[in-house]
Design an enzyme around this catalytic site. Sequence first.
Site, PDB file in Angstrom:
ATOM      1  N   LYS A  55      24.083  59.805 -12.972  1.00 26.36           N
ATOM      2  CA  LYS A  55      23.092  60.015 -11.911  1.00 26.36           C
ATOM      3  C   LYS A  55      22.434  58.691 -11.550  1.00 26.36           C
ATOM      4  O   LYS A  55      22.280  58.353 -10.373  1.00 26.36           O
ATOM      5  CB  LYS A  55      22.005  61.008 -12.375  1.00 26.36           C
ATOM      6  CG  LYS A  55      22.460  62.441 -12.369  1.00 26.36           C
ATOM      7  CD  LYS A  55      21.445  63.358 -13.028  1.00 26.36           C
ATOM      8  CE  LYS A  55      21.992  64.774 -13.098  1.00 26.36           C
ATOM      9  NZ  LYS A  55      21.218  65.682 -13.939  1.00 26.36           N
ATOM     10  N   GLN A  99      16.265  66.564 -17.295  1.00 27.62           N
ATOM     11  CA  GLN A  99      17.600  67.027 -17.669  1.00 27.62           C
ATOM     12  C   GLN A  99      17.509  68.217 -18.636  1.00 27.62           C
ATOM     13  O   GLN A  99      16.756  68.186 -19.610  1.00 27.62           O
ATOM     14  CB  GLN A  99      18.377  65.859 -18.320  1.00 27.62           C
ATOM     15  CG  GLN A  99      19.808  66.166 -18.692  1.00 27.62           C
ATOM     16  CD  GLN A  99      20.720  66.377 -17.488  1.00 27.62           C
ATOM     17  OE1 GLN A  99      20.443  65.929 -16.376  1.00 27.62           O
ATOM     18  NE2 GLN A  99      21.819  67.076 -17.705  1.00 27.62           N
ATOM     19  N   ASP A 122      15.775  69.352  -8.057  1.00 26.80           N
ATOM     20  CA  ASP A 122      16.659  70.326  -8.697  1.00 26.80           C
ATOM     21  C   ASP A 122      16.469  71.725  -8.098  1.00 26.80           C
ATOM     22  O   ASP A 122      17.255  72.630  -8.366  1.00 26.80           O
ATOM     23  CB  ASP A 122      16.261  70.426 -10.184  1.00 26.80           C
ATOM     24  CG  ASP A 122      17.323  69.945 -11.118  1.00 26.80           C
ATOM     25  OD1 ASP A 122      18.472  69.781 -10.692  1.00 26.80           O
ATOM     26  OD2 ASP A 122      16.996  69.753 -12.304  1.00 26.80           O
TER      27      ASP A 122
END
Length: 301
Positions: A55, A99, A122
Amino acid sequence: MAEATRISGTEFAKGLRARLAEQVTQLKSDHKLTPGLAVVLVGSDPASEVYVNSKGKQTVEAGMNSWTYKLPEETTQEELLAKVSELNADPNVHGILVQLPLPDHLDERPIIAAIDPSKDVDGLTNTNAGLLLSGGEGLFPCTPVGCMMLIKHAMGEDLSGKRAIVIGRSNLVGKPIAQLLLRKNVTVTMAHSRTDDLPGECRRADIVIAAVGVPEMVRGNWIKHGAVVIDVGINRVPDTREGAEEGKTRLVGDVHYDEAFEKADAITPVPGGVGPMTIACLLHNTVTAACRQNGVERPAE
Ligand code: GUN
């Protein structure tokens, strides 16, 4: 019989990242705005570490600011909440991703709830889930957004009246994809482990989305001729193919690719299908978030 088109997510994601890099260049020159993404990893799960590094690398390659915080395994709930608050308050950070999964001693829901919804790239906060459900403008989960891009790439923008089946009802994939399809006037069937006559339900669908995590569960004879098949599954299985080395493994999706390829109009492979779209869509969401936070119109794609 005509063969299916193999939808390359790898190629599509590459093109999307290039378009995003152009948008970032434009935002920098026209508005002195550099979109920035902060990723927080707690602990040292090797798979998560690979993902987080990837990422960061792709964020920098798109010309954006990237911050990766690798916090120790023993980080407390309070310390993680404090990190989220700090990132919420930083005007250079437009997107925040914590995460998952978190180590067992941490409670995921309050951490996600603490993320400013306008920075929740997200799409996991209740605010963004609600906006998705109510037809509002929010930030939506990356894998579903990527699936929609691939579906439109295969079928065109107008999906009105098509029938879709979504197999799998997870919060991260199944439920949001169903909502995104509904927003495009698709008739959606949500299927799951208790669905009666799943093959029959599947055969009625113009769009099949498999997100169950069961290797090669969807067989060729479940697929209607000419359907578009999007395989979200990534399953590691023993490689039992002829000639394969003893003990070798391989990745397969939730769809039996070779069988479905014979019936479908277009199908995503595993690997190289939906997978590469997720990070590209994370960058896409970060650009969207940066523009909205600064009252700037998003450059055209
Ligand atoms: N872990 C695996 N996939 C994801 C994702 O899309 N978002 C977050 N936050 N964690 C993940």
